[in-house]
Each structure stands twice: as C-alpha cells, then as structure tokens.
Design a protein around this motif. Structure first.
Motif, PDB file in Angstrom:
ATOM      1  N   TYR A  56      -4.017  12.701   3.290  1.00 37.41           N
ATOM      2  CA  TYR A  56      -5.087  11.692   3.373  1.00 37.41           C
ATOM      3  C   TYR A  56      -6.388  12.287   3.855  1.00 37.41           C
ATOM      4  O   TYR A  56      -6.415  13.087   4.739  1.00 37.41           O
ATOM      5  CB  TYR A  56      -4.639  10.567   4.321  1.00 37.41           C
ATOM      6  N   ARG A 111       1.068   2.862   9.366  1.00 37.59           N
ATOM      7  CA  ARG A 111      -0.035   2.662  10.313  1.00 37.59           C
ATOM      8  C   ARG A 111      -0.088   1.214  10.795  1.00 37.59           C
ATOM      9  O   ARG A 111      -0.206   0.948  11.995  1.00 37.59           O
ATOM     10  CB  ARG A 111      -1.369   3.057   9.672  1.00 37.59           C
ATOM     11  N   LYS A 112       0.004   0.282   9.846  1.00 36.23           N
ATOM     12  CA  LYS A 112      -0.028  -1.134  10.235  1.00 36.23           C
ATOM     13  C   LYS A 112       1.126  -1.465  11.175  1.00 36.23           C
ATOM     14  O   LYS A 112       0.962  -2.190  12.153  1.00 36.23           O
ATOM     15  CB  LYS A 112       0.054  -2.018   8.973  1.00 36.23           C
ATOM     16  N   ASP A 144      -0.154   3.895   4.927  1.00 42.57           N
ATOM     17  CA  ASP A 144      -0.898   2.716   5.358  1.00 42.57           C
ATOM     18  C   ASP A 144       0.033   1.659   5.954  1.00 42.57           C
ATOM     19  O   ASP A 144      -0.325   0.976   6.913  1.00 42.57           O
ATOM     20  CB  ASP A 144      -1.689   2.132   4.184  1.00 42.57           C
ATOM     21  N   GLY A 187       0.813  -1.215   0.000  1.00 36.95           N
ATOM     22  CA  GLY A 187       0.000   0.000   0.000  1.00 36.95           C
ATOM     23  C   GLY A 187       0.841   1.257   0.000  1.00 36.95           C
ATOM     24  O   GLY A 187       2.053   1.233  -0.210  1.00 36.95           O
TER      25      GLY A 187
END
Lengths: 206, 206
Positions: free
Chosen positions: A206, A94-95, A91, A87
């Motif tokens: 975002y 974040r993961k 993203d 991604g």
C-alpha cells in the motif's frame, strides 16, 4: 445482602433486557470509577432497584463482570459483522483494529471496562476463558484476511498469517492499554499511528 | 484500622528496606489474588505485623500500589541498565522488550501486578502518571536505539523512530496482557514470536 429484595419489576418476560441494562450499568461503573466499585449493591443503587432484584439475575461480582464483558464482546462482534467488508483485506483489518481502540466516547467506556476486566481475568480463570474466547474469534477473522492478502501478494509471506494476526492484535491491545491510562490528549493519535505502522509492515503493497 | 498498632519493629533505621519488603508483599498479593485483596490490613497480615506498622509507611491502598509499581519500575530500570548494550541496536531493543514479558516466574509476578496496576491507573490519575513516566523513559531508550539503527541503515526510515518505538512497546504491552491472562501454556512462545515479527519489520537488515 440476602435475597429478600422486591423482585416484582424483574419478574416479567423482559429478563434479557434487564440483564442487558444491568450489564451496561456495570460497564459504566467500571469505566468511570473502577472495578472496586462494581458490586451487587452498587449496581442495584445505580439502577434504582433492590439488591434482591439484581441478585435475581447476577449472584456475585464476577457474574456481573462476566455479563458486562460478554455484552462488550457481543457489541464488538455485531459491529464487526456490520462492517463493510467489501474492500481489500488490509482496509477491512484496519477497520476491525480501529474498532478495538478507544476512538470515541462509547468505545472509550468499553475499552476501559475491557482493560479492568482483563486485569481481573489474571486471577479469575472463568473471566480469562471468556476473554480468550473473544480474542480467538478476532484472531480467526484477522488471520483469514491476512491469508487472503498473502495469496493476492498484498501481505508479506515470510511470517505466518497466524503470527501476523497475533502481532496486529497485540499492537491494538497495547495501544488501547496505553491510551486509556494516558493523561495525554494526543494518545489516540499515537495509537492510530501505531496501528498504521504495523499495517504498513504487514501489507507493504500500500 | 487506627494507628494503635505496635510499630516497634519498624522504628529502626531500616525504613527503606521495610518499605521495599512491604512493596514486594503488595506485588505478591496483587499477582496471586488480585488487587481486590491488596489493603493495609491484608498486607499487615501477610507481613506478620500490625496495621499501624504498615500505616506508618503507607496510609492507603493507593499508596501501597504506588510503592509496588515504583518498585517494579525501579527493578526493571536496574535490569535494563545492567543489560549488555554492546550489541547492535536491534539486539539491545530485543533484550529490552523481552524484559517486559512474563518469561519467568519473577517477571510473571511483576507483569501480573503491572497489568492490575495499569487497570487501576484508568481511574486513578496519580497511578497513571507513574505508569506513563516509566513508559516514557522506556520509549526514550528504544527511540534512541532505533535512531542509531536508522542512521546505520539497519532500521526502516519511512516511519519515524518515535512511532516505531511506540509500536514495538505496544506489541510488548499487548503480548504481556494476552500472556498473563492466557490459560494456554504456549502463550509465552506466541508473545516472543510477536516481538520477533515486529523487530523483523523495524530492522529488516537481519
């Protein structure tokens, strides 16, 4: 204490598995009852083996804690390497940050052990070294992802990627510290909101 | 153990001072040698008094730790109340967050004790309660200052003041955790840079 215990069951070729099992027991004890209860004797008792059998692998409390923390770092590293990194950088970051939070049972156990370990690292340079080695590896990955996002215009550029990565990891560590000590069921929700607020600042596109 | 120690020197009207002195000794031991070394016996030895004299004030290790943490919270509260709060909210928040970092010798001792205490709070609800009471008070102050800045247009408004305050305090706690365990002399500089990055996002008007 002493080394006279029956070590027969450990003398096979399964040393690595035995060490892993003992490290997991250390994590469990540290998470459930605190570091005070981690000792060669307690681990032997919880594992159902002799003190000598534990001492064959780990000679001291610090050696036990080091193994448990190394296991946490390895497991975390495996999870991060196994993550879908296809991604956008935001993203993936974040993961990665959410992997550090106590979002489910096993990770709650891990992070409780991690905080206890970090607290002991304050007075034990050998433990501090392992902690900062792991933190440095995480920072390298996050810094790289932030740099990619800066190049594509998805992350702010008025702060260095290194400082942005450090700030994001500080939020994750602070949120974890506050969550594992919180009597409040909503603490995890707040922790995720803090991560998302920080991500929103670093990746404003975002 | 036992209560047979000579408690004469403690039987005056100076109980509060004695308790404070003992709490400071607990902080010193926790910061320098770790929580493992905090015990009624060790504190008595470091204070040069009998075990019974310590037990007159504190009956257990948890009672000692609670007193040391309460002293930290009180000292921190005093410092924050004594702060010049006449500036812009962002400047007041910055000063408040920097009070939480191990920026000098005494605060380094305090924060090392604080992290050790927080780690023990994971498995001791009574300690967790005191920690979260203190954290809640800090959050109330920071949230109020962020709200003022939101009203004057100095802080972002797309995230709630509560979440912004929580995020700033998470950065401070994470930065503190990383600094007190770091073998790196530059850790404090990084910690301040993280705070300033987070402040820059929350208060973009500066």
């Amino acid at each position: 204490m002493g080394h006279a215990g029956n070590t027969n069951v450990w003398e096979s070729g399964e040393s690595v598995d035995r060490r892993t099992q003992l490290a997991d027991i250390v994590t469990q004890i540290a998470a459930e009852r605190g570091l005070d209860h981690v000792s060669v004797r307690e681990v032997a008792s919880a594992a159902g083996v002799s003190i000598g059998a534990v001492q064959h692998h780990f000679r001291s409390k610090d050696a036990l804690l080091l193994a448990a923390f190394q296991r946490y770092a390895d497991t975390l590293g495996d999870r991060i390497r196994a993550m879908d990194q296809s991604g956008k950088p935001r993203d993936v970051v974040r993961k990665l940050l959410l992997e550090l939070l106590p979002l489910d049972g096993p990770r709650s156990t891990e992070t409780r052990m991690f905080i206890a370990f970090a607290a002991r690292a304050i007075v034990t340079p050998e433990l501090a070294h392992v902690y900062h080695e792991g933190l440095g590896q995480l920072r390298t990955v996050v810094t790289h992802l932030v740099e990619l996002a800066q190049q594509s215009g998805d992350a702010v550029t008025h702060v260095s990627a290194d400082t942005l990565a450090r700030t994001l990891l500080a939020v994750a560590d602070g949120a974890t510290l506050q969550t594992v000590t919180s009597p409040d069921e909503g603490a995890v929700t707040h922790a995720v909101a803090e991560i998302d607020a920080a991500l929103g600042f670093v990746f404003p596109g975002y």
